[in-house]
Design an enzyme around this catalytic site. Structure first.
Site, PDB file in Angstrom:
ATOM      1  N   SER A 287     -12.288  31.613  37.984  1.00  0.00           N
ATOM      2  CA  SER A 287     -11.155  30.593  37.749  1.00  0.00           C
ATOM      3  C   SER A 287      -9.787  31.395  38.323  1.00  0.00           C
ATOM      4  O   SER A 287      -9.519  31.666  39.470  1.00  0.00           O
ATOM      5  CB  SER A 287     -11.155  30.260  37.084  1.00  0.00           C
ATOM      6  OG  SER A 287     -10.509  28.765  36.685  1.00  0.00           O
TER       7      SER A 287
ATOM      8  N   ASP B  34     -20.693  24.698  38.566  1.00  0.00           N
ATOM      9  CA  ASP B  34     -19.261  23.894  38.224  1.00  0.00           C
ATOM     10  C   ASP B  34     -19.224  22.645  38.991  1.00  0.00           C
ATOM     11  O   ASP B  34     -18.903  22.399  40.124  1.00  0.00           O
ATOM     12  CB  ASP B  34     -18.763  24.741  38.952  1.00  0.00           C
ATOM     13  CG  ASP B  34     -17.204  25.314  38.433  1.00  0.00           C
ATOM     14  OD1 ASP B  34     -16.299  24.413  38.147  1.00  0.00           O
ATOM     15  OD2 ASP B  34     -17.298  26.396  38.285  1.00  0.00           O
TER      16      ASP B  34
ATOM     17  N   HIS C  28     -18.519  24.507  34.752  1.00  0.00           N
ATOM     18  CA  HIS C  28     -17.012  26.513  35.256  1.00  0.00           C
ATOM     19  C   HIS C  28     -17.728  27.629  34.798  1.00  0.00           C
ATOM     20  O   HIS C  28     -16.899  28.440  34.514  1.00  0.00           O
ATOM     21  CB  HIS C  28     -16.133  25.459  35.040  1.00  0.00           C
ATOM     22  CG  HIS C  28     -14.555  25.927  35.721  1.00  0.00           C
ATOM     23  ND1 HIS C  28     -14.397  25.945  37.304  1.00  0.00           N
ATOM     24  CD2 HIS C  28     -13.885  26.709  35.397  1.00  0.00           C
ATOM     25  CE1 HIS C  28     -13.493  27.370  37.296  1.00  0.00           C
ATOM     26  NE2 HIS C  28     -12.759  27.353  36.154  1.00  0.00           N
TER      27      HIS C  28
END
Lengths: 399, 399
Positions: free
Chosen positions: B182, B345, B378
């Site tokens: 991320s 995600d 995610h």
């Protein structure tokens, strides 16, 4: 709501306005419509409280036949209202939101059907001059002041019950079909559960059978900016400044989440590289952010903060039939059903429509299911509905 | 950040704690780690301002070899910190977030590599006793008071530059690999662009090459609850009540958006049907909402509102290389690259990693690309990373 559509137009840029010109070319004499109003007294909500007087707006397209059995009800989405098709005057910049499928010779053919659409209770934009609704911003006849949080919590079933009263006032007892997108799909399905003998066909566009935990949380994020705005004042702001900062945040969130990245990135300004303003302060804006928030700020004064909270709650409480389980509700459905979720929807993803379909199948029903393909995400239910015109027409005109 | 992981554990319920027991069984003597601290003076940011003193925490796993060429840098995600693996003490309830892939004999094998991880500038949780960071909540040596909004806006490149100083202080000039999830993936990629001759391998997990308009807007929604909280007071709240209502809303939004509906609906309480409290008032809560917001409220005091705003801005400003275009930045990359987005995600969708991959391919590079499958969304980048252990190991140990 003309203005609402103009803002959407501004947001979407020029591509959409040329599409609009194309419509105008194809239809030199637009369907002209007129907003009407329906009032009745002493409505008792699902939550057991009485609203002394309910008024909602409505409009219609096409003619009611003598048997009053050619009626199609259109139920509107969260940010929408009853202006589903046609124009109020020939020079309106845009027609109603589903004009591509409602009109003479269209999928929902106004040469055959009497199409009627009503504003819901607690409509999000009560200060839009074309919206007529009853909610926390309405005057409580007992006190002579706006209800505020004294207005009872209402549910999707309440929206449906009010529509049932409206139809009854016109002598309509039977629906050839009920069709709605997003929150409108919840109402359409609730109609089929609550009044199974009155609903012959039900179309759920970008819809769900019940809200799940994830979506209930997503909806809550739309409520918090309002509740956390000090001007909200626990719902009592009608003599003072409205909580427009919170409302703007809420509308910006709804707009962004209803659009898929593909279309948003096509329409929004290209992000700047290392822009001086953004590097100077974390509070400085950018063209990308202005694109979203400036439009929301312009629309905010037409909305009512409490109405938005009541709409969020009505959606959070939804399970078709409002019974112990989705299966229990679905067991009541007698209508033929068609589900049209959007493949790229990030807000009410297709799994939600699939749950409703599965629940009907378990009851031995044969729901029809197709996905709308498009780049709009949730908004494909509005802007790409034309791609399902044939499916819709066949379904609507089926025996 | 122990506490942070405990909150995640609470949020996720018992399934995850039994997974944790399994790790404990498999590893009776956990890798014990210690937080260390690095300070240097007069750091000039990308925005051209000078921070008189920068201090960041770091930890490491494995041994630095004599040639100092066995180094793998781990860069952390938005809500995370440098605790990537191991435990601070044997009775810690949970190890670092990527313990499944970092350790003796694991995908990132601490028997071979010296793995180092550092807290970023403006870390989200500066009041977590295990986080060491410099940001708006730090004392400005010039005034003796917290910087507040006087702290310069920082970028992902600044995070990377500070890490480069840390590594230089240890005599490290070369990275066998840099790996991040991320926001950590943005740093990993930025390393490969900013210091191309120092980075041999780059792994981007649930990452992007550049922020697009949609994601910049999504990030902005995380900032607004804080900026709209009256306690925020334009960033000057350190002598007063912190804007915890805003911070709680922000953390709740991040948590919900980082999780796919599948896992959220598995873990959260089942929505009640027509609950009396929700029907009584639009401000009443429910078990579903409490599940999300109560946990966020517990974590909020460990966060700093301004730090969250600075992190949002750093992410909004990201384009690899911070050059005129993504292509220009990517042209500098010399490292072998591996991209591992998560199929489900909803926050940084796979198209963002695909854009970075395409930009590299246009430069004649051969980036490797695989998607992580899972139900977490995610968070598959953290909780399902074990499914890519073989891919990772092969990539890390490749020539």
């Amino acid at each position: 709501m003309q203005r609402y559509l103009v803002f959407i137009l501004l947001l979407l840029g020029t591509g959409f306005s040329s599409a609009c010109s194309a419509w105008q070319t194809a239809e030199p004499a637009p369907l002209l419509v007129e907003k009407q109003s329906f009032t009745f007294e002493n409505y008792t909500t699902v939550s057991g409280q009485t609203i002394p007087e309910v008024t909602v707006g409505w409009e219609s397209y096409g003619e009611l036949n003598e048997a009053k059995d050619n009626v199609i009800l259109i139920t509107h989405f969260f940010s929408g209202n009853s202006h589903a098709a046609g124009k109020y005057s020939a020079d309106d910049p845009l027609p109603g939101y589903w004009d591509s499928i409602i009109g003479p010779g269209k999928a929902i053919d106004t040469n055959k059907y009497f199409v009627i659409s009503s504003d819901t209770l607690v409509n999000a934009f009560p200060h839009d001059p074309n919206v007529i609704t009853t909610g926390p911003a309405s005057i409580n006849p007992v006190t002579g002041k706006p209800y505020g949080l004294d207005f009872p919590v209402v549910t999707i079933r309440d929206f449906v019950n009010v529509q049932e009263r409206l139809l009854a006032s016109l002598g309509i007892q039977q629906l050839h079909a009920v069709v709605g997108a997003s929150m409108g799909s919840l109402q359409a399905l609730e109609w089929a559960v609550a009044y199974p003998d009155k609903v012959e066909r039900m179309v759920s566009v970008i819809g769900a059978g019940a809200m799940d935990a994830w979506t209930i949380m997503a909806l809550e994020h739309w409520a918090r900016p309002i509740r956390n705005d000090p001007n909200w004042n626990n719902g009592d702001y009608y003599d003072d400044d409205a909580p427009l900062t919170g409302v703007t945040s809420t509308l910006a969130m709804i707009t962004q989440q209803a659009m898929h990245p593909i279309i948003m990135n096509m329409r929004a300004p290209k992000p700047e590289v290392m822009p001086a303003a953004m590097l100077e302060s974390v509070t400085n804006s950018s063209p990308v952010l202005d694109y979203l928030f400036a439009n929301s700020a312009v629309r905010a004064p037409l909305a009512d903060a409490n109405h938005l909270l009541y709409l969020v709650r009505a959606n959070q409480l939804f399970v078709a039939g409002h019974e112990e389980s989705l299966a229990n509700g679905m067991a009541k459905v007698q209508a033929k059903t068609l589900f049209l979720p959007a493949s790229n929807d990030l807000l009410l993803q297709p799994y939600l429509a699939q749950q409703a379909v599965a629940a009907l199948q378990e009851q031995g029903q044969e729901p029809q299911y197709e996905e709308i393909e498009g780049v709009w995400g949730h908004l494909d239910g509005l802007f790409s509905i034309g791609s399902k015109a044939e499916t819709l027409k066949t379904f609507i005109e089926s025996e």
